[in-house]
Design an enzyme around this catalytic site. Structure first.
Site, mmCIF file in Angstrom:
data_model
loop_
_atom_site.group_PDB
_atom_site.id
_atom_site.type_symbol
_atom_site.label_atom_id
_atom_site.label_comp_id
_atom_site.label_asym_id
_atom_site.label_seq_id
_atom_site.Cartn_x
_atom_site.Cartn_y
_atom_site.Cartn_z
ATOM 1 N N THR A 1 -0.695 -16.171 -0.218
ATOM 2 C CA THR A 1 -1.611 -15.481 0.710
ATOM 3 C C THR A 1 -2.793 -16.387 1.032
ATOM 4 O OG1 THR A 1 -0.954 -13.398 -0.292
ATOM 5 C CG2 THR A 1 -2.909 -13.352 1.114
ATOM 6 N N GLY B 1 3.009 -6.750 -4.997
ATOM 7 C CA GLY B 1 1.669 -6.467 -5.508
ATOM 8 C C GLY B 1 0.652 -6.261 -4.401
ATOM 9 N N ASP B 2 -0.521 -5.840 -4.806
ATOM 10 C CA ASP B 2 -1.706 -5.742 -3.945
ATOM 11 C C ASP B 2 -2.854 -5.603 -4.953
ATOM 12 O OD1 ASP B 2 -2.296 -5.195 -0.807
ATOM 13 O OD2 ASP B 2 -3.725 -4.042 -1.977
ATOM 14 N N LYS C 1 1.799 -6.911 10.761
ATOM 15 C CA LYS C 1 1.702 -8.165 10.009
ATOM 16 C C LYS C 1 3.106 -8.724 9.763
ATOM 17 C CE LYS C 1 -0.636 -7.750 6.196
ATOM 18 N NZ LYS C 1 -1.248 -7.778 4.838
ATOM 19 N N SER D 1 7.029 -13.337 0.248
ATOM 20 C CA SER D 1 7.811 -12.273 -0.400
ATOM 21 C C SER D 1 9.195 -12.183 0.227
ATOM 22 C CB SER D 1 7.108 -10.921 -0.231
ATOM 23 O OG SER D 1 6.166 -10.718 -1.252
ATOM 24 N N LYS E 1 8.718 -3.136 3.670
ATOM 25 C CA LYS E 1 8.200 -4.222 2.818
ATOM 26 C C LYS E 1 6.695 -4.100 2.774
ATOM 27 C CE LYS E 1 8.468 -7.829 0.297
ATOM 28 N NZ LYS E 1 7.673 -7.042 -0.685
ATOM 29 N N ASN F 1 -6.616 -13.123 -6.963
ATOM 30 C CA ASN F 1 -5.520 -13.986 -6.565
ATOM 31 C C ASN F 1 -5.690 -14.600 -5.175
ATOM 32 O OD1 ASN F 1 -2.880 -14.942 -7.113
ATOM 33 N ND2 ASN F 1 -2.137 -13.452 -5.625
ATOM 34 N N LYS G 1 4.005 0.690 2.269
ATOM 35 C CA LYS G 1 2.956 0.430 1.259
ATOM 36 C C LYS G 1 2.972 1.577 0.258
ATOM 37 C CE LYS G 1 -0.282 -2.759 0.718
ATOM 38 N NZ LYS G 1 -0.396 -4.119 1.259
#
Ligand code: GLU
Length: 447
Positions: A209, A165-166, A114, A379, A90, A240, A126
């Site tokens: 976040t 997303g990132d 994390k 998420s 994830k 964001n 990632k």
């Protein structure tokens, strides 16, 4: 540092000498967990650390796409499936011109711990590309995303790997990626998170976040009998994470006086509040990567070019933009400004030298892998919403998010105390996250 951590850091250096960001996080995590390694010889005997610093799988692929003028471009796509001890891989996708394996692997490695801290069943991964969506038309972004997914779809799925997303990947990109995944697999399922609300997305995921960062920060202040009410806060970025962070800070009575981008920062002494907060969304949607229009629009705000916001005096600093945005020089400025707290919203925003300097000078640090875990936690809630074919209300989501963040803070605090480190959340986050992954890896055997 003893030899135990160093021997593994040396292995990573030998194998990946050209990936400084990855080596930075490996060094940071392993140095912190040295007392844990000393207490668990079985970790050493089972080669656990060597296994942990090596991604389970890395995929690199070609992403050809055609621009609006008919010109062909070729970008590189990546997905590093780092660790699945706790659950399906994830983690987000980053689209930015500086993306290369060292960036994706640093993010993937951080993501393991994390995600572990959230207490939820998610492993770490990632991905991304050196494609930069800014300045591209919607049609170009769509064609790029479709091409990217034409390879990625065979590697992901709700129980295998769930990207989100990132930087550079927001709701628009996730929508196009989801559409292509569905077309190629003929399955309507939660193989991506951060989706739009009409197709399986989670109410509150966009804010998650930033809200999570502020819940974590509130717990840090609480530890010292302090509150956010009346505090002045300097943040970086304008995307964001910055938006969600500012919204929640305002709710708790703090005043945010900056936003920034790579070209400089905006100082708004009146505070970024009311309609100014949602104006950040318009800035973002404009796709021109500038925050200076804010200063043109709001009278008392000024744009300071070529400077970082860390020079502005404040009680609390929250880096929300990108890795290594706070250098030793910046840390000295922050200490000189008399700051008490720094809470990391971006991934690895503070260089190791800056972290050391801030700690030595009494600044309390909330580390990213704990403080910004609210995004990925939501998420995971989105994954469970999709699996149950249901819908959670924003109140249900925020309630869970707050509980998760309070619990993460408690774990960091306790792990730090157990190892005699006082209130060191940086070490505590690494130890608590590492221990959870290590226990699962031990139970699952040498795989
Ligand atoms: N990119 C975010 C992070 O750094 C979110 C990842 C996710 O939601 O999977 O944690």
């Amino acid at each position: 540092m003893g030899n135990l951590a160093q021997q593994y850091i040396d292995i990573a250096k030998e194998h990946y000498p050209h990936e400084p960001e990855f080596l930075e996080t490996v060094t940071e995590v392993l140095t912190s967990v040295e007392p844990l390694l000393e207490a668990h010889p079985e970790y050493i005997e089972s080669g656990l650390v060597e296994r942990l610093i090596e991604p389970e799988r890395g995929i690199q692929f070609r992403v050809p796409w055609v621009d609006d003028n008919g010109k062909v471009h070729v970008n590189r796509g990546y997905r590093y499936e780092f660790n699945s001890a706790l659950g399906p891989y994830k983690g987000g996708l980053r689209f930015a011109s500086n993306v290369y394996p060292g960036i994706i692997k640093f993010l993937g490695f951080e993501q393991i711990f994390k995600n572990a801290l959230t207490g939820l069943p998610i492993g770490g991964g990632k991905g991304g590309s050196d494609f930069d969506p800014s300045g591209k038309s919607d049609a170009e972004v769509m064609r790029f995303c479709q091409s990217f997914m034409s390879e990625l779809y065979r590697h992901i799925g709700p129980n295998t790997d769930v990207p989100a997303g990132d930087i550079g990947v927001g709701g628009r990109e996730i929508g196009y990626l989801f559409g292509q995944y569905k077309k190629l697999t003929n399955r309507y399922e939660g193989a991506l998170s951060g989706k739009g609300l009409t197709f399986g997305g989670l109410a509150g995921r966009a804010e998650a976040t930033g809200y999570g960062v502020v819940f974590f920060l509130r717990e840090m202040l609480k530890h010292f009998g302090d509150t956010l009410e009346g505090k002045t806060v300097v943040v970086s970025g304008y995307g964001n994470v910055t938006w969600g962070t500012i919204k929640k800070l305002n709710e708790f009575g703090a005043k945010v006086i900056t936003i920034s981008n790579h070209e400089g920062y905006v100082l708004d002494k009146d505070g970024v509040e009311g309609d100014k907060v949602d104006y950040l969304l318009d800035l973002r949607a404009s796709g021109n990567r500038k925050c200076s229009p804010y200063a043109d629009k709001y009278e008392n705000a000024e744009f300071i070019p070529d400077k970082k916001p860390w020079e502005v005096p404040a009680d609390i600093y929250i880096p929300c933009a990108t890795q290594n945005e706070i250098t030793l020089e910046d840390a000295k400025q922050i200490v000189a400004n008399g700051a008490k707290y720094l809470c990391e919203a971006a991934n690895m925003p503070t260089t190791p030298e800056a972290v050391a300097y801030l700690k030595e000078n009494g600044v309390i640090i909330g580390p990213a892998k704990a403080a910004n875990a609210g995004g990925v936690a939501c998420s995971c809630i989105e994954m469970s919403q999709d699996a149950q074919h249901t819908f959670f209300t924003p109140e249900e989501v925020y309630d869970q998010l707050e509980k998760i963040m309070v619990n993460i803070h408690r774990q960091c605090e306790e792990a730090s105390a157990v190892y005699g480190l006082g209130y060191d959340l940086v070490a505590g986050a690494n130890i608590a996250g590492f221990e959870r992954v290590a226990n699962a890896m031990m139970a699952e055997g040498i795989v």
